[in-house]
Structure formats: structure tokens, C-alpha cells
Design a protein around this motif. Structure first.
Motif, PDB file in Angstrom:
ATOM      1  N   TYR A  90       7.836   1.250   7.147  1.00 15.48           N
ATOM      2  CA  TYR A  90       8.575   2.406   7.628  1.00 15.48           C
ATOM      3  C   TYR A  90       7.755   3.651   7.285  1.00 15.48           C
ATOM      4  O   TYR A  90       7.155   3.732   6.208  1.00 15.48           O
ATOM      5  N   SER A 115       7.960   7.997   7.371  1.00 16.77           N
ATOM      6  CA  SER A 115       8.835   9.155   7.565  1.00 16.77           C
ATOM      7  C   SER A 115       8.349   9.993   8.736  1.00 16.77           C
ATOM      8  O   SER A 115       7.177   9.953   9.119  1.00 16.77           O
ATOM      9  N   MET A 152      14.043  -0.447  -0.215  1.00 18.63           N
ATOM     10  CA  MET A 152      14.486   0.936  -0.074  1.00 18.63           C
ATOM     11  C   MET A 152      13.685   1.714   0.971  1.00 18.63           C
ATOM     12  O   MET A 152      13.891   2.914   1.149  1.00 18.63           O
ATOM     13  N   LYS A 196      13.516   1.855   4.339  1.00 17.19           N
ATOM     14  CA  LYS A 196      14.223   2.490   5.457  1.00 17.19           C
ATOM     15  C   LYS A 196      15.015   3.701   4.976  1.00 17.19           C
ATOM     16  O   LYS A 196      14.960   4.786   5.581  1.00 17.19           O
ATOM     17  N   GLU A 197      15.739   3.537   3.899  1.00 16.83           N
ATOM     18  CA  GLU A 197      16.562   4.630   3.350  1.00 16.83           C
ATOM     19  C   GLU A 197      15.704   5.831   2.967  1.00 16.83           C
ATOM     20  O   GLU A 197      16.018   6.980   3.319  1.00 16.83           O
ATOM     21  N   LEU A 198      14.627   5.585   2.247  1.00 15.03           N
ATOM     22  CA  LEU A 198      13.782   6.686   1.782  1.00 15.03           C
ATOM     23  C   LEU A 198      13.135   7.447   2.937  1.00 15.03           C
ATOM     24  O   LEU A 198      13.116   8.678   2.951  1.00 15.03           O
ATOM     25  N   GLU A 240      13.919   7.480   6.261  1.00 16.13           N
ATOM     26  CA  GLU A 240      14.835   8.099   7.220  1.00 16.13           C
ATOM     27  C   GLU A 240      15.418   9.406   6.690  1.00 16.13           C
ATOM     28  O   GLU A 240      15.748  10.306   7.462  1.00 16.13           O
ATOM     29  N   ASN A 241      15.542   9.513   5.376  1.00 16.43           N
ATOM     30  CA  ASN A 241      16.151  10.700   4.782  1.00 16.43           C
ATOM     31  C   ASN A 241      15.155  11.832   4.537  1.00 16.43           C
ATOM     32  O   ASN A 241      15.547  12.910   4.084  1.00 16.43           O
ATOM     33  N   LYS A 279      15.246   8.030  -8.979  1.00 14.32           N
ATOM     34  CA  LYS A 279      15.642   6.622  -8.872  1.00 14.32           C
ATOM     35  C   LYS A 279      14.862   5.730  -9.839  1.00 14.32           C
ATOM     36  O   LYS A 279      14.928   4.512  -9.756  1.00 14.32           O
TER      37      LYS A 279
END
Length: 295
Positions: free
Chosen positions: A97, A99, A112, A114-116, A118-119, A136
Motif C-alpha cells: 500500500y 499513501s 496495518m 492499509k489503515e496507515l 489511507e489515513n 503505536k
């Protein structure tokens, strides 16, 4: 020839374990010849951190001076980074992924990822991605000599959060937005100095920020606690506002550009002329005349 099992053994000996969230800075040349190259190192890292772990690297693209915008250097999600072979192998690794930020693109693989990614968007604060990682419980793994592989992932966060401004030539980049429209993004954060950042290494050791040191392949590797390095840097830079600078008179990044720099433009310019460093003198002149204050 260094194989995957050897790399895994070294990573485990360093203290990397399943579930770790790792921010990577890697000098492939320092490690030695790896069978399969950078992909093998990524494979080894992912096998050691396991399905619950995540590995991250900076995959930034180089901005250009705003006055040269007519060249229209364009970037896209798949644009390669200037940061080297390991980073570009990450960009092309299956399941990665990345950003969407036009300049500060981060690559991540793992639980983690995708979460990291996308945000962290064009509207995020500078280096917010790494600040989230630090909160984290992330670790920074630096592979290569400390005087070659620079930074622990948190120094820019501290500088930005403390709001110190630096005079720079205005920079930016053309990028394609989600509607595939070409837009200009202006860089709005300060840069750092390699020598200045290297000078911080003793502070990480003396303030218990270093988790472990050892070897990986043929080179040195260092693991630091990102939460601890950020806390230490915030405290240090409040007390000593030039701690992250090299404080050399001829340095165009430190000598006169910061609000707390020790020298003036005149001193920097004359020192570079005296040393026959005409390119640096010209760069200093351009910053003095056309530079903007960025935080």
C-alpha cells in the motif's frame, strides 16, 4: 552471497519479532550481495514480523523549485522514489500500500498497511504518518552505518511540531488527483541537514532510545524506539534550538536559513566564496533573495 535465512537470523538476533511495526531506512550497498536482491530482504522482514506485523519505508519523490514549474515534472502513484533500491523494491512488491500524498508518499506492507496509508493524505500534517507510528509503539530499523543512513524517523516531526521556520526556495510538484486532473502541490515544510541529523546519534544512545545494535549481512544495524526518540527530540530542541543543525558557516541548510541559525547570509556567502564553493554560494544567494519561510 547472503541468503534469506541468514538475513532472518540477523533480524531475530537484533530483536525484531512477530507483530512489530517497523519503519525502515536501508542502504542496500552496505549489506553486501543478497541472493535475490532487495526483494529477498523484504521477504525476510515480512517472515520475521509475521502476519500481525507491518513494515514501512519512506518512498518520497523529489519536488522541484516553483520557478521551474513550466517543465511540468509529473508524478503518479507508481512513480519511483529517489530513496534507493530497497524503497523502489517496496513500491513494486505484491500487496504493498502506498499513501496518496504527492511528495511524502509512504509504502507499507502488513496488517496495518492499509489503515496507515489511507489515513495519510494531501491534507495531513507534515510527517504525521510517522507520528502516528510512534504513538503505536513503532521501531525504527536503520540498516547501514550511522554516518551514512541518516535519521530515526522522528526528527522532522519534532521540528515541525515546535514550529521552527526555515527559509527555503519555494518547491512543489505536479500530481494527478483522484479525478486524474493535473494539479500543483506546494511543499510547506522545512528541510533538514544530514550532518546535523548525524550529530544527534549520541543523544539517542545516552537517552536510552536505542533498543539494540548488531549486524545485518555485512553492515551495522540499529533499532530505536520511535516514541522515545520523539520525546527526547522534543525536549532537546526546546532547550537547544540549534541541536539539529550542523552549525557550519558554509552550510546553506543551517548557517543562516533557520530562525535560530548562528550565522547570517553574508557570513555564509563569503565563507563559500572563500572556499571556492561557488555553487553553494549561488544557492545561498538564491535562498536569500527568493526564499520563503516554511515550518
Amino acid at each position: 552471497m547472503i541468503d534469506k535465512n541468514s538475513l532472518k537470523s540477523d533480524l531475530i538476533a537484533l530483536g525484531i519479532k512477530q507483530g512489530d511495526l517497523i519503519h525502515l531506512k536501508v542502504s542496500m550497498k552496505s549489506i553486501g550481495i543478497i541472493e535475490g536482491g532487495a526483494k529477498t530482504l523484504i521477504d525476510a522482514l515480512l517472515e520475521v514480523v509475521g502476519v500481525t506485523g507491518t513494515i514501512v519505508c519512506d518512498s518520497f519523490v523529489e519536488s522541484e523549485i516553483s520557478y521551474l514549474r513550466y517543465f511540468k515534472k509529473k508524478i503518479s502513484k507508481n512513480s519511483l522514489s529517489y530513496a534507493g533500491a530497497f524503497v523502489n523494491a517496496m513500491i513494486n512488491y505484491p500487496g504493498v500500500y502506498r499513501s496518496s500524498h504527492p511528495i511524502q508518499a509512504f509504502c507499507a506492507i502488513g496488517s496495518m498497511a492499509k489503515e496507515l496509508t489511507e489515513n495519510f493524505t494531501i491534507n495531513s500534517l507534515p510527517y504525521e504518518f510517522l507520528e502516528v507510528m510512534a504513538k503505536k509503539g513503532a521501531k525504527n530499523l536503520k540498516i547501514g552505518p550511522e554516518n551514512k543512513v541518516v535519521g530515526v524517523g522522528t526528527t522532522h516531526i519534532a521540528i515541525c511540531r515546535l514550529g521552527y521556520w526555515q527559509k527555503q526556495l519555494p518547491k512543489g510538484i505536479y500530481y494527478y488527483d483522484h479525478n486524474n486532473k493535473l494539479k500543483w502541490f506546494r511543499q510547506s515544510w522545512a528541510d533538514g541537514c544530514k550532518k546535523g541529523f548525524i550529530s544527534l546519534n549520541p543523544y539517542y544512545h545516552s537517552n536510552n532510545c536505542v533498543i539494540s545494535q548488531g549486524k545485518l549481512g555485512e553492515t551495522q544495524a540499529t533499532i530505536t524506539d520511535m516514541g522515545k526518540t520523539l520525546d527526547m527530540e522534543m525536549k532537546l530542541f526546546k532547550e537547544n534550538k540549534t541541536a539539529f543543525m550542523c552549525n557550519e558557516k558554509d552550510c546553506v541548510y543551517c548557517s543562516f536559513t533557520w530562525e535560530n541559525s548562528k550565522f547570517t547570509f553574508k557570513e555564509c556567502f563569503i565563507d563559500n566564496i572563500r572556499k571556492k564553493q561557488y555553487k553553494k554560494a549561488l544557492q545561498a544567494f538564491a535562498i536569500e533573495i527568493m526564499g520563503k519561510k516554511l515550518k
